[in-house]
Design a protein around this motif. Structure first.
Motif, PDB file in Angstrom:
ATOM      1  N   CYS A  11      45.859  37.843  53.679  1.00  0.00           N
ATOM      2  CA  CYS A  11      44.827  36.850  54.181  1.00  0.00           C
ATOM      3  C   CYS A  11      45.860  35.841  53.808  1.00  0.00           C
ATOM      4  N   ASP A  12      45.960  34.757  54.253  1.00  0.00           N
ATOM      5  CA  ASP A  12      47.171  33.641  53.266  1.00  0.00           C
ATOM      6  C   ASP A  12      45.520  32.451  53.694  1.00  0.00           C
ATOM      7  N   PHE A  13      45.102  32.518  53.736  1.00  0.00           N
ATOM      8  CA  PHE A  13      43.576  31.354  53.447  1.00  0.00           C
ATOM      9  C   PHE A  13      43.403  30.657  54.960  1.00  0.00           C
ATOM     10  N   THR A  14      44.844  31.056  55.798  1.00  0.00           N
ATOM     11  CA  THR A  14      44.988  29.500  56.874  1.00  0.00           C
ATOM     12  C   THR A  14      43.616  30.036  57.815  1.00  0.00           C
ATOM     13  N   GLY A  15      43.772  29.573  59.143  1.00  0.00           N
ATOM     14  CA  GLY A  15      43.098  29.294  60.120  1.00  0.00           C
ATOM     15  C   GLY A  15      43.335  30.816  60.469  1.00  0.00           C
ATOM     16  N   SER A  16      44.494  31.451  61.216  1.00  0.00           N
ATOM     17  CA  SER A  16      44.586  32.490  61.329  1.00  0.00           C
ATOM     18  C   SER A  16      44.217  33.754  60.886  1.00  0.00           C
ATOM     19  N   SER A  17      44.332  33.573  59.595  1.00  0.00           N
ATOM     20  CA  SER A  17      43.270  34.576  58.986  1.00  0.00           C
ATOM     21  C   SER A  17      41.864  34.516  59.154  1.00  0.00           C
ATOM     22  N   ALA A  33      35.474  52.045  56.867  1.00  0.00           N
ATOM     23  CA  ALA A  33      36.424  52.137  56.564  1.00  0.00           C
ATOM     24  C   ALA A  33      36.611  51.132  55.346  1.00  0.00           C
ATOM     25  N   GLU A  34      37.699  50.967  54.056  1.00  0.00           N
ATOM     26  CA  GLU A  34      37.796  50.764  53.514  1.00  0.00           C
ATOM     27  C   GLU A  34      38.662  49.522  53.652  1.00  0.00           C
ATOM     28  N   ILE A  35      38.615  48.002  53.421  1.00  0.00           N
ATOM     29  CA  ILE A  35      39.122  46.894  53.357  1.00  0.00           C
ATOM     30  C   ILE A  35      40.125  46.710  51.954  1.00  0.00           C
ATOM     31  N   TYR A  36      41.504  46.719  52.726  1.00  0.00           N
ATOM     32  CA  TYR A  36      42.630  45.726  51.236  1.00  0.00           C
ATOM     33  C   TYR A  36      42.434  44.545  51.972  1.00  0.00           C
ATOM     34  N   LEU A  37      42.458  43.950  51.018  1.00  0.00           N
ATOM     35  CA  LEU A  37      42.539  42.149  50.730  1.00  0.00           C
ATOM     36  C   LEU A  37      44.196  42.151  50.240  1.00  0.00           C
ATOM     37  N   THR A  59      54.366  32.776  31.156  1.00  0.00           N
ATOM     38  CA  THR A  59      52.802  31.906  30.785  1.00  0.00           C
ATOM     39  C   THR A  59      51.889  31.664  32.102  1.00  0.00           C
ATOM     40  N   LEU A  60      53.127  30.487  32.655  1.00  0.00           N
ATOM     41  CA  LEU A  60      52.978  29.842  34.150  1.00  0.00           C
ATOM     42  C   LEU A  60      52.810  30.619  34.841  1.00  0.00           C
ATOM     43  N   ILE A  61      53.314  31.021  35.241  1.00  0.00           N
ATOM     44  CA  ILE A  61      53.644  32.372  36.141  1.00  0.00           C
ATOM     45  C   ILE A  61      51.648  33.060  36.119  1.00  0.00           C
ATOM     46  N   GLU A  62      51.816  34.206  34.397  1.00  0.00           N
ATOM     47  CA  GLU A  62      50.432  34.642  35.206  1.00  0.00           C
ATOM     48  C   GLU A  62      49.522  33.432  34.794  1.00  0.00           C
ATOM     49  N   LYS A  63      49.310  32.439  34.438  1.00  0.00           N
ATOM     50  CA  LYS A  63      48.180  30.958  34.980  1.00  0.00           C
ATOM     51  C   LYS A  63      48.283  31.181  36.172  1.00  0.00           C
ATOM     52  N   THR A  64      49.270  30.932  37.246  1.00  0.00           N
ATOM     53  CA  THR A  64      49.104  30.951  38.338  1.00  0.00           C
ATOM     54  C   THR A  64      48.395  32.018  39.419  1.00  0.00           C
ATOM     55  N   LEU A  65      49.076  33.079  38.667  1.00  0.00           N
ATOM     56  CA  LEU A  65      48.440  34.064  38.903  1.00  0.00           C
ATOM     57  C   LEU A  65      47.419  34.729  39.086  1.00  0.00           C
ATOM     58  N   LYS A  66      46.816  34.524  37.857  1.00  0.00           N
ATOM     59  CA  LYS A  66      44.722  34.228  37.694  1.00  0.00           C
ATOM     60  C   LYS A  66      44.563  33.191  38.412  1.00  0.00           C
ATOM     61  N   GLU A  67      44.860  32.427  38.671  1.00  0.00           N
ATOM     62  CA  GLU A  67      44.608  31.191  39.272  1.00  0.00           C
ATOM     63  C   GLU A  67      44.089  31.771  41.220  1.00  0.00           C
ATOM     64  N   LEU A  68      44.932  32.007  41.741  1.00  0.00           N
ATOM     65  CA  LEU A  68      45.147  32.548  42.427  1.00  0.00           C
ATOM     66  C   LEU A  68      44.037  34.355  42.883  1.00  0.00           C
ATOM     67  N   ALA A  69      44.303  34.402  42.237  1.00  0.00           N
ATOM     68  CA  ALA A  69      43.031  36.061  41.729  1.00  0.00           C
ATOM     69  C   ALA A  69      42.023  35.177  42.109  1.00  0.00           C
ATOM     70  N   VAL A  70      41.342  34.424  41.622  1.00  0.00           N
ATOM     71  CA  VAL A  70      40.371  33.313  41.848  1.00  0.00           C
ATOM     72  C   VAL A  70      39.979  32.956  42.840  1.00  0.00           C
ATOM     73  N   PHE A  86      35.851  47.175  49.844  1.00  0.00           N
ATOM     74  CA  PHE A  86      36.865  46.812  49.781  1.00  0.00           C
ATOM     75  C   PHE A  86      37.378  45.812  48.309  1.00  0.00           C
ATOM     76  N   ARG A  87      38.247  46.105  48.629  1.00  0.00           N
ATOM     77  CA  ARG A  87      39.652  45.040  47.341  1.00  0.00           C
ATOM     78  C   ARG A  87      40.608  44.631  47.784  1.00  0.00           C
ATOM     79  N   GLN A  88      40.715  43.940  45.961  1.00  0.00           N
ATOM     80  CA  GLN A  88      41.651  43.063  46.612  1.00  0.00           C
ATOM     81  C   GLN A  88      42.114  42.628  45.547  1.00  0.00           C
ATOM     82  N   ARG A  89      44.077  41.679  46.232  1.00  0.00           N
ATOM     83  CA  ARG A  89      45.332  42.282  45.452  1.00  0.00           C
ATOM     84  C   ARG A  89      45.721  41.296  45.341  1.00  0.00           C
ATOM     85  N   VAL A  90      46.363  40.460  44.416  1.00  0.00           N
ATOM     86  CA  VAL A  90      47.390  39.342  44.841  1.00  0.00           C
ATOM     87  C   VAL A  90      49.097  39.686  44.459  1.00  0.00           C
ATOM     88  N   ALA A  91      49.846  39.608  45.098  1.00  0.00           N
ATOM     89  CA  ALA A  91      50.898  40.463  44.788  1.00  0.00           C
ATOM     90  C   ALA A  91      52.253  39.006  44.836  1.00  0.00           C
TER      91      ALA A  91
END
Length: 140
Positions: A11-17, A33-37, A59-70, A86-91
């Protein structure tokens, strides 16, 4: 009979998603089934203001990843909370590579993802049935 236990929903949070979300939910419900987001941050500098780019460090990258996880958590609370599994993951990285890695690591049975009207490179790399918002199911 086809057995689908794990569905990957990049998912990229766009209309197509959002367009394919009903298919994801329906297939998960039908097969139990289990959903892996998965959200893949391709270029973290795109999420950081220009004045902060010079400070780009761990630290800035870590902060950004935390914001994306939120953001991902909020998406799940709004759209998947009534789904039992369901499970979720930011990569971080190339979306196609991260999708394929997740397919292999998590033993994904089906990928359902939105596209932007182009044939997605990541879609062609997926070694199993996949469904996009703009194409029919393609059995690989």
């Amino acid at each position: 009979m086809v057995e689908i236990k794990r569905i990957l929903y990049p998912c990229d949070f766009t209309g197509s998603s959002f367009q394919v979300l009903p298919y994801v939910r329906s297939m998960a419900e039908k097969y139990g089934a289990e959903i892996y987001l998965l959200y893949v941050a391709r270029n973290l500098h795109l999420y950081i203001s220009a004045r902060e780019q010079h400070k780009l460090h761990a630290t800035l990258i870590e902060k950004t990843l935390k914001e994306l996880a939120v953001m991902l958590e909020q998406f799940c609370d709004k759209h998947l909370l009534d789904c039992p599994n369901f499970r979720q993951r930011v990569a971080v990285g190339d979306p196609g590579e991260e999708i394929v890695k997740t397919v292999e690591k998590e033993k994904i049975d089906l990928v359902i993802m939105g596209t932007h009207g182009r044939t997605a490179r990541e879609f062609r790399q997926i070694p199993m049935p996949a469904k996009t918002g703009h194409e029919r199911i393609d059995r690989r």
